[in-house]
Scaffold this motif. Structure first.
Motif, PDB file in Angstrom:
ATOM      1  N   ALA A  65      -7.199   0.432   2.694  1.00  0.00           N
ATOM      2  CA  ALA A  65      -5.951   1.159   2.935  1.00  0.00           C
ATOM      3  C   ALA A  65      -6.239   2.627   3.227  1.00  0.00           C
ATOM      4  O   ALA A  65      -7.144   3.231   2.644  1.00  0.00           O
ATOM      5  CB  ALA A  65      -5.016   1.026   1.747  1.00  0.00           C
TER       6      ALA A  65
ATOM      7  N   TYR B 251      -4.688  10.264   2.719  1.00  0.00           N
ATOM      8  CA  TYR B 251      -3.578   9.485   3.297  1.00  0.00           C
ATOM      9  C   TYR B 251      -2.650  10.411   4.082  1.00  0.00           C
ATOM     10  O   TYR B 251      -2.236  10.111   5.196  1.00  0.00           O
ATOM     11  CB  TYR B 251      -2.802   8.763   2.186  1.00  0.00           C
ATOM     12  CG  TYR B 251      -1.567   8.029   2.678  1.00  0.00           C
ATOM     13  CD1 TYR B 251      -1.640   6.710   3.117  1.00  0.00           C
ATOM     14  CD2 TYR B 251      -0.323   8.653   2.706  1.00  0.00           C
ATOM     15  CE1 TYR B 251      -0.507   6.034   3.572  1.00  0.00           C
ATOM     16  CE2 TYR B 251       0.811   7.997   3.165  1.00  0.00           C
ATOM     17  CZ  TYR B 251       0.715   6.690   3.593  1.00  0.00           C
ATOM     18  OH  TYR B 251       1.835   6.030   4.046  1.00  0.00           O
TER      19      TYR B 251
ATOM     20  N   ILE C 105      -6.072  -4.074   1.139  1.00  0.00           N
ATOM     21  CA  ILE C 105      -5.909  -3.057   0.105  1.00  0.00           C
ATOM     22  C   ILE C 105      -7.168  -2.194  -0.007  1.00  0.00           C
ATOM     23  O   ILE C 105      -7.097  -0.973  -0.120  1.00  0.00           O
ATOM     24  CB  ILE C 105      -5.596  -3.729  -1.257  1.00  0.00           C
ATOM     25  CG1 ILE C 105      -4.114  -4.096  -1.329  1.00  0.00           C
ATOM     26  CG2 ILE C 105      -5.983  -2.836  -2.433  1.00  0.00           C
ATOM     27  CD1 ILE C 105      -3.174  -2.920  -1.474  1.00  0.00           C
TER      28      ILE C 105
ATOM     29  N   SER D 140       0.815  -1.209   0.000  1.00  0.00           N
ATOM     30  CA  SER D 140       0.000   0.000   0.000  1.00  0.00           C
ATOM     31  C   SER D 140       0.847   1.255   0.000  1.00  0.00           C
ATOM     32  O   SER D 140       0.639   2.159  -0.794  1.00  0.00           O
ATOM     33  CB  SER D 140      -0.917  -0.008   1.217  1.00  0.00           C
ATOM     34  OG  SER D 140      -1.543   1.229   1.358  1.00  0.00           O
TER      35      SER D 140
ATOM     36  N   ASN E 287      -2.273   1.064  -3.743  1.00  0.00           N
ATOM     37  CA  ASN E 287      -3.339   2.071  -3.729  1.00  0.00           C
ATOM     38  C   ASN E 287      -2.834   3.371  -4.297  1.00  0.00           C
ATOM     39  O   ASN E 287      -1.632   3.560  -4.456  1.00  0.00           O
ATOM     40  CB  ASN E 287      -3.800   2.333  -2.295  1.00  0.00           C
ATOM     41  CG  ASN E 287      -4.357   1.107  -1.626  1.00  0.00           C
ATOM     42  OD1 ASN E 287      -3.684   0.469  -0.836  1.00  0.00           O
ATOM     43  ND2 ASN E 287      -5.574   0.773  -1.981  1.00  0.00           N
TER      44      ASN E 287
END
Lengths: 383, 383
Positions: free
Chosen positions: A258, A374, A255, A212, A368
């Motif tokens: 993620a 993120y 995944i 990831s 990803n």
């Protein structure tokens, strides 16, 4: 169903108070036998958490009766006191289950560099033991979540025997292994060397190929426990395939959950001279931040795929590389291929095929996209 | 001052129409002699842009008279037609300057996988040649910008001789080399083998240790041209230090202008058994997305430093590692050190010291934080 899908297992998941927000944070999985065979695969990070060092040691016997897992703290980089805490946790499990501490694996996940609140954890072990149940698998799976938005479980049932499991992991996902914590159970009647062989074969092509964010954890642990309660000894190939299927399913769930991701990217490397080449190229593509940003922006920027391939030592000629994105060969012979406007990037799954034109080996790596979410999730607070 | 700070050089920068927004996009640098010695260092990416392939070839003579650079298109992954375009560009420069095409280096930067608009570029060469001037260095530096917010130049003057240069680069910055395009000039009177030695020594510890996002370009080019116009032949050590100083200064300017960055992170690895170990560890830390997010969030998350160190093959013992962030030793002997709340992260520069406690070698790698702005800049449009 999770870790209690197979016969001969009990589990529990409770809130011991390790997490300040009061969410479940302690899980216990117990093999009630008649067999106690077990195998494990651990992070290849050289900075290993205390529970990894402990569990590697106890697994040398090829047997486990219980696994205790906590979220809310990784117990990594915690020095001798951290290891003493892991040992004390195993001793507590041994005491309440009336077994030996050497039959207890420990797994922890959460922030690195903090000691666990043992005044919460040890009473939590007693509370969890009191709730052990053949239906406790889901609660156990919930108790090991950290930044996971969902809990992850998987089950494969064959003729009279079952492999089931649970996983947690949403960040710091990279090969060797790719997940934080996984416990698999089976009621098949198999010795530990067979479990070990099947588990290593499965993780090599599943968790080890989920990448990831390129960051390898200090705590990655995958355990496989066999109770023998089905009284069935399956053929190796059939058993190995069941284990692989459960690992693959759990890896896919990691995944899909993620941190901050909006796209699941399947990178299929074909035409490689060797499987190692294919994996090296796949990982290089999976770790290219610029490509991951482009995919987030639904931009079929194949130049970033080629620049990632170019950093590897794999066998290929630059003017023979081909790249397809969602079925459109946007790069042919190292140059411009079909019209990139034909690429439909609207859906969550993105499929990149990188053809090295150097052989017939293949490998698939999952990653990803890189998103502002993120960045936010990993900068707004310590995790 | 830039590339025209040294005597014996002219330069120009114009808008040829390669960029659709009308910004300057074509630069020309000409060595008027009397000497024509030159050296170059290029990307180690195996997928090399057409201008890199061309320039590597022409530099084998150890001489260059001109460098033509364009932004607005990398001319990478463009096949035989792309190489023909680079060749035609060099031929055009040769024609207007009445020299040979083999004396002309070409450098391009911009989106990979697009052919250059030669109908704009070739007339642009004529227009640039008409504007060549001993004061054209700044305009040349401006014309090679892509996502750069500022142009980058640097000059060191010694007793009677000068080294100056320009650079562009804001993303896809990673070792080998770490920048997209750099042209350095000097009026020192030195042969090409000395230039080559000084340039390689300088880039090894400057551009090669700037790693903004771990992504290696297909177009990285650093050229050093010497006119001999000062009629001074400096000592090697003195000259090499001047080249290193200019490279270091330009490298720092690249980091300060990195896409979306809010922090410049100096990673100093000390106590390494070898310089290679120190560089490997520094790069691993520099490429850890989780750490880069934490620094963005002003979180002194040293556990992520340790987990990055643990992925390397460098010599160290996990329980002997020490980490300081902005002067506070937050990790001692692989475990919790001084209070992390003492770390002041408010300023743009962040200084991480990783002590491997395994020797006396050191290396410093520069990187940036990972931000939502980086994601935005690299996902909102193709670059």
């Amino acid at each position: 169903m999770s870790v209690t899908a197979a016969k001969g297992f009990q589990a529990a998941g409770i809130a011991a108070g390790i997490k300040e927000n009061g969410n479940p944070d302690l899980a216990l999985v117990v093999n009630t036998g008649p067999r106690r065979a077990a195998a494990g695969v651990f992070t290849s990070n050289r900075v290993k958490a205390a529970p990894v060092l402990w569990s590697e040691q106890v697994l040398k016997s090829g047997e486990l009766t219980a696994v205790v897992l906590n979220s809310g703290g990784a117990n990594a980089c915690t020095g001798p006191k951290g290891f003493q805490d892991t040992h004390a946790t195993a001793e507590k499990v041994a005491e309440v289950l009336e077994i030996g501490a050497g039959e207890v694996a420990v797994a922890s996940t959460g922030l690195i560099g903090l000691l666990l609140p043992m005044d919460k954890l040890l009473p939590g072990v007693e509370a969890a033991a009191a709730q052990l149940s053949e239906h406790g698998g889901e609660k156990a799976a919930i108790a090991i979540k950290t930044t996971d938005t969902v809990h992850k479980t998987s089950v494969v049932t064959q003729d009279g025997w079952t492999v089931g499991g649970m996983a947690k992991g949403a960040g710091m996902l990279a090969p060797g292994l790719a997940t934080m914590l996984v416990v698999l159970t089976t009621d098949a009647d198999l010795p530990s060397d067979v479990l070990d062989q099947a588990l290593r074969a499965a993780t090599r092509t599943t968790f080890d190929r989920v990448d990831s964010d390129g960051c390898m954890s200090t705590n990655d642990t995958v355990l496989l426990l066999a109770s023998g309660a089905s009284e069935v000894t399956p053929e190796y190939a059939e058993f190995a395939e069941a284990v692989r299927t459960v690992c693959d399913d759990l890896g896919q769930q990691l995944i899909r959950d993620a941190e901050g991701a909006s796209k699941d990217i399947k990178i299929e490397v074909v035409g490689a001279a060797s499987e190692d080449d294919a994996v090296e190229v796949g990982r290089s593509i999976a770790r290219n931040n610029l490509l991951k940003c482009a995919i987030h922006g639904e931009d079929p920027n194949w130049g970033r795929v080629l620049s990632a391939i170019g950093t590897t030592k794999a066998a290929f000629e630059p003017d023979q590389l081909n790249v397809a994105i969602n079925g459109v060969w946007v790069c042919k012979n190292g140059g411009v291929g079909e019209d990139r406007d034909k690429v439909d990037m609207r859906y969550r799954e993105v499929h990149i095929v990188a053809d090295l034109a150097a052989g017939s080996e293949t490998a698939t790596i999952w990653t990803n996209d890189l998103t502002a979410d993120y960045v936010h999730e990993n900068s707004a607070y310590s995790s």
